[in-house]
Design a protein around this motif. Structure first.
Motif, PDB file in Angstrom:
ATOM      1  N   GLY A 125       7.029  18.901 -29.298  1.00 54.27           N
ATOM      2  CA  GLY A 125       8.352  18.324 -29.414  1.00 54.27           C
ATOM      3  C   GLY A 125       8.746  17.774 -28.056  1.00 54.27           C
ATOM      4  O   GLY A 125       7.923  17.690 -27.144  1.00 54.27           O
ATOM      5  N   PRO A 126       9.998  17.405 -27.889  1.00 54.55           N
ATOM      6  CA  PRO A 126      10.453  16.923 -26.582  1.00 54.55           C
ATOM      7  C   PRO A 126      10.249  17.994 -25.513  1.00 54.55           C
ATOM      8  O   PRO A 126      10.617  19.150 -25.717  1.00 54.55           O
ATOM      9  CB  PRO A 126      11.946  16.650 -26.817  1.00 54.55           C
ATOM     10  CG  PRO A 126      12.095  16.507 -28.301  1.00 54.55           C
ATOM     11  CD  PRO A 126      11.065  17.399 -28.902  1.00 54.55           C
ATOM     12  N   GLU A 127       9.677  17.600 -24.382  1.00 59.94           N
ATOM     13  CA  GLU A 127       9.385  18.576 -23.326  1.00 59.94           C
ATOM     14  C   GLU A 127      10.650  19.257 -22.831  1.00 59.94           C
ATOM     15  O   GLU A 127      10.656  20.462 -22.560  1.00 59.94           O
ATOM     16  CB  GLU A 127       8.666  17.905 -22.163  1.00 59.94           C
ATOM     17  CG  GLU A 127       8.265  18.894 -21.071  1.00 59.94           C
ATOM     18  CD  GLU A 127       7.510  18.242 -19.938  1.00 59.94           C
ATOM     19  OE1 GLU A 127       7.111  18.958 -18.986  1.00 59.94           O
ATOM     20  OE2 GLU A 127       7.309  17.009 -19.973  1.00 59.94           O
ATOM     21  N   TRP A 128      11.756  18.490 -22.728  1.00 57.95           N
ATOM     22  CA  TRP A 128      12.995  19.081 -22.226  1.00 57.95           C
ATOM     23  C   TRP A 128      13.456  20.217 -23.135  1.00 57.95           C
ATOM     24  O   TRP A 128      13.965  21.249 -22.659  1.00 57.95           O
ATOM     25  CB  TRP A 128      14.089  18.019 -22.101  1.00 57.95           C
ATOM     26  CG  TRP A 128      14.644  17.506 -23.416  1.00 57.95           C
ATOM     27  CD1 TRP A 128      14.254  16.397 -24.103  1.00 57.95           C
ATOM     28  CD2 TRP A 128      15.671  18.122 -24.203  1.00 57.95           C
ATOM     29  NE1 TRP A 128      14.970  16.268 -25.270  1.00 57.95           N
ATOM     30  CE2 TRP A 128      15.861  17.306 -25.349  1.00 57.95           C
ATOM     31  CE3 TRP A 128      16.465  19.259 -24.053  1.00 57.95           C
ATOM     32  CZ2 TRP A 128      16.806  17.607 -26.340  1.00 57.95           C
ATOM     33  CZ3 TRP A 128      17.406  19.560 -25.039  1.00 57.95           C
ATOM     34  CH2 TRP A 128      17.570  18.736 -26.168  1.00 57.95           C
ATOM     35  N   LEU A 129      13.261  20.031 -24.443  1.00 59.39           N
ATOM     36  CA  LEU A 129      13.711  21.032 -25.406  1.00 59.39           C
ATOM     37  C   LEU A 129      12.807  22.268 -25.359  1.00 59.39           C
ATOM     38  O   LEU A 129      13.300  23.407 -25.381  1.00 59.39           O
ATOM     39  CB  LEU A 129      13.719  20.427 -26.810  1.00 59.39           C
ATOM     40  CG  LEU A 129      14.101  21.368 -27.962  1.00 59.39           C
ATOM     41  CD1 LEU A 129      15.469  21.995 -27.725  1.00 59.39           C
ATOM     42  CD2 LEU A 129      14.075  20.618 -29.292  1.00 59.39           C
ATOM     43  N   ILE A 130      11.516  22.053 -25.295  1.00 57.10           N
ATOM     44  CA  ILE A 130      10.578  23.180 -25.255  1.00 57.10           C
ATOM     45  C   ILE A 130      10.820  24.043 -24.015  1.00 57.10           C
ATOM     46  O   ILE A 130      10.877  25.272 -24.092  1.00 57.10           O
ATOM     47  CB  ILE A 130       9.131  22.657 -25.297  1.00 57.10           C
ATOM     48  CG1 ILE A 130       8.846  22.033 -26.666  1.00 57.10           C
ATOM     49  CG2 ILE A 130       8.131  23.775 -25.001  1.00 57.10           C
ATOM     50  CD1 ILE A 130       7.536  21.304 -26.754  1.00 57.10           C
ATOM     51  N   GLU A 131      10.988  23.387 -22.854  1.00 62.71           N
ATOM     52  CA  GLU A 131      11.221  24.145 -21.623  1.00 62.71           C
ATOM     53  C   GLU A 131      12.626  24.752 -21.594  1.00 62.71           C
ATOM     54  O   GLU A 131      12.828  25.842 -21.044  1.00 62.71           O
ATOM     55  CB  GLU A 131      10.992  23.258 -20.401  1.00 62.71           C
ATOM     56  CG  GLU A 131       9.572  22.742 -20.260  1.00 62.71           C
ATOM     57  CD  GLU A 131       8.527  23.854 -20.134  1.00 62.71           C
ATOM     58  OE1 GLU A 131       8.900  25.010 -19.832  1.00 62.71           O
ATOM     59  OE2 GLU A 131       7.345  23.569 -20.348  1.00 62.71           O
ATOM     60  N   GLY A 132      13.576  24.073 -22.200  1.00 59.37           N
ATOM     61  CA  GLY A 132      14.925  24.639 -22.291  1.00 59.37           C
ATOM     62  C   GLY A 132      14.956  25.885 -23.147  1.00 59.37           C
ATOM     63  O   GLY A 132      15.598  26.885 -22.800  1.00 59.37           O
ATOM     64  N   LEU A 133      14.238  25.859 -24.261  1.00 58.73           N
ATOM     65  CA  LEU A 133      14.162  27.038 -25.127  1.00 58.73           C
ATOM     66  C   LEU A 133      13.467  28.197 -24.415  1.00 58.73           C
ATOM     67  O   LEU A 133      13.854  29.365 -24.569  1.00 58.73           O
ATOM     68  CB  LEU A 133      13.427  26.694 -26.416  1.00 58.73           C
ATOM     69  CG  LEU A 133      14.190  25.812 -27.404  1.00 58.73           C
ATOM     70  CD1 LEU A 133      13.258  25.308 -28.508  1.00 58.73           C
ATOM     71  CD2 LEU A 133      15.374  26.562 -28.014  1.00 58.73           C
ATOM     72  N   ALA A 134      12.436  27.886 -23.613  1.00 57.80           N
ATOM     73  CA  ALA A 134      11.749  28.939 -22.872  1.00 57.80           C
ATOM     74  C   ALA A 134      12.678  29.587 -21.855  1.00 57.80           C
ATOM     75  O   ALA A 134      12.645  30.810 -21.658  1.00 57.80           O
ATOM     76  CB  ALA A 134      10.510  28.374 -22.183  1.00 57.80           C
ATOM     77  N   ASP A 135      13.540  28.785 -21.220  1.00 53.03           N
ATOM     78  CA  ASP A 135      14.491  29.370 -20.268  1.00 53.03           C
ATOM     79  C   ASP A 135      15.629  30.085 -20.982  1.00 53.03           C
ATOM     80  O   ASP A 135      16.235  31.007 -20.416  1.00 53.03           O
ATOM     81  CB  ASP A 135      15.027  28.299 -19.313  1.00 53.03           C
ATOM     82  CG  ASP A 135      14.197  28.238 -18.029  1.00 53.03           C
ATOM     83  OD1 ASP A 135      13.309  29.082 -17.854  1.00 53.03           O
ATOM     84  OD2 ASP A 135      14.454  27.348 -17.196  1.00 53.03           O
ATOM     85  N   CYS A 136      15.929  29.702 -22.209  1.00 54.86           N
ATOM     86  CA  CYS A 136      16.849  30.519 -23.017  1.00 54.86           C
ATOM     87  C   CYS A 136      16.269  31.919 -23.191  1.00 54.86           C
ATOM     88  O   CYS A 136      16.987  32.919 -23.095  1.00 54.86           O
ATOM     89  CB  CYS A 136      17.065  29.882 -24.393  1.00 54.86           C
ATOM     90  SG  CYS A 136      18.151  28.458 -24.425  1.00 54.86           S
ATOM     91  N   GLY A 137      14.968  31.972 -23.462  1.00 54.82           N
ATOM     92  CA  GLY A 137      14.301  33.264 -23.606  1.00 54.82           C
ATOM     93  C   GLY A 137      14.315  34.053 -22.323  1.00 54.82           C
ATOM     94  O   GLY A 137      14.530  35.269 -22.333  1.00 54.82           O
ATOM     95  N   ARG A 138      14.102  33.365 -21.193  1.00 53.34           N
ATOM     96  CA  ARG A 138      14.167  34.064 -19.910  1.00 53.34           C
ATOM     97  C   ARG A 138      15.569  34.605 -19.669  1.00 53.34           C
ATOM     98  O   ARG A 138      15.737  35.722 -19.178  1.00 53.34           O
ATOM     99  CB  ARG A 138      13.743  33.136 -18.775  1.00 53.34           C
ATOM    100  CG  ARG A 138      13.905  33.782 -17.409  1.00 53.34           C
ATOM    101  CD  ARG A 138      13.213  33.031 -16.301  1.00 53.34           C
ATOM    102  NE  ARG A 138      13.430  33.739 -15.037  1.00 53.34           N
ATOM    103  CZ  ARG A 138      12.752  33.548 -13.921  1.00 53.34           C
ATOM    104  NH1 ARG A 138      11.788  32.642 -13.892  1.00 53.34           N
ATOM    105  NH2 ARG A 138      13.012  34.234 -12.825  1.00 53.34           N
ATOM    106  N   PHE A 139      16.586  33.815 -19.994  1.00 56.67           N
ATOM    107  CA  PHE A 139      17.974  34.259 -19.828  1.00 56.67           C
ATOM    108  C   PHE A 139      18.265  35.456 -20.718  1.00 56.67           C
ATOM    109  O   PHE A 139      18.916  36.420 -20.296  1.00 56.67           O
ATOM    110  CB  PHE A 139      18.918  33.107 -20.164  1.00 56.67           C
ATOM    111  CG  PHE A 139      20.377  33.464 -20.078  1.00 56.67           C
ATOM    112  CD1 PHE A 139      21.029  33.523 -18.856  1.00 56.67           C
ATOM    113  CD2 PHE A 139      21.107  33.751 -21.222  1.00 56.67           C
ATOM    114  CE1 PHE A 139      22.370  33.852 -18.767  1.00 56.67           C
ATOM    115  CE2 PHE A 139      22.452  34.083 -21.155  1.00 56.67           C
ATOM    116  CZ  PHE A 139      23.080  34.134 -19.918  1.00 56.67           C
TER     117      PHE A 139
END
Length: 223
Positions: A125-139
């Motif tokens: 998917g969009p890279e921004w979304l994939i990395e944003g979701l991963a940082d949601c998980g980190r948060f």
């Protein structure tokens, strides 16, 4: 004399090989298995243990919430030859040994990469979304973010959700809190089964992505 020198040389070679040998461990706790590989001698035992503990603390929670079908066996390699920060895929995370040595508090870098493992997306998917979701998980799951001086940034006018990572994560968490509480879960599901499209935002929240961002700019509080 020559034989003695040869013997001494062989002993030295064996010693040097042993000193630089790769350290492999297979650690099992309950249903989860971690293959932990460290090919460097610059990582302290304490840091190595913190990385192992991070896996067993956060990964089972992610699997339960986002993808019960995710692999229960993960490999983490600390690689002296890997000069970047981290990369993950197909059940394996590679961490740059130099980065970890210089940033020993950044153990939730592993948490970010574990989100990618548990997502197990079938298509990009969009890279921004994939990395944003991963940082949601980190948060959400991070154990040591404060000590690593890692936090979500305040909103600034120059930002865009397309910046990904923490900027996108703050936006996604805002949407999840103030628009539709299942947004993050549904986006992960859509990406996992390759059903994500630009229309997904309206299907989930009733608003387009750009409409959501415009609202976010007006009220960006996620506390």
């Amino acid at each position: 004399m020559k034989r003695s020198l040869l013997t001494l040389s062989m002993i030295c070679l064996l010693f040097c090989f042993g000193a630089n040998a790769q350290q492999d461990q297979m650690i099992k706790r309950g249903d989860y298995t971690l293959v932990f590989i460290n090919n460097s001698k610059i990582i302290s035992e304490e840091l190595a243990q913190n990385i192992v503990n991070t896996f067993f603390e956060v990964y089972p929670k992610m699997v339960t919430e986002y993808n019960p079908e995710a692999t229960k066996k993960v490999t983490i390699l600390i690689d002296l030859n890997y000069k970047k920060v981290a990369v993950s895929g197909k059940g394996k995370i590679t961490l740059g040994a130099l980065w970890m040595q210089q940033h020993p508090e950044d153990t939730d870098l592993v948490t970010h990469e574990l989100v990618h493992i548990v997502q197990d997306f079938k298509a990009l998917g969009p890279e921004w979304l994939i990395e944003g979701l991963a940082d949601c998980g980190r948060f959400q799951y991070g154990l040591n973010n404060a000590a690593a001086d890692w936090s979500l940034p305040s909103l600034s006018s120059y930002q865009s959700y397309k910046m990904g990572y923490r900027v996108a994560a703050r936006f996604l968490l805002w949407v999840n809190k103030f628009q539709e509480s299942s947004t993050i879960f549904q986006l992960n599901t859509a990406l996992k089964y390759n059903t994500y499209s630009a229309d997904s935002w309206k299907e989930i929240t009733g608003k387009s992505l750009d409409e959501l961002w415009a609202l976010y700019l007006q009220n960006n509080d996620i506390d």
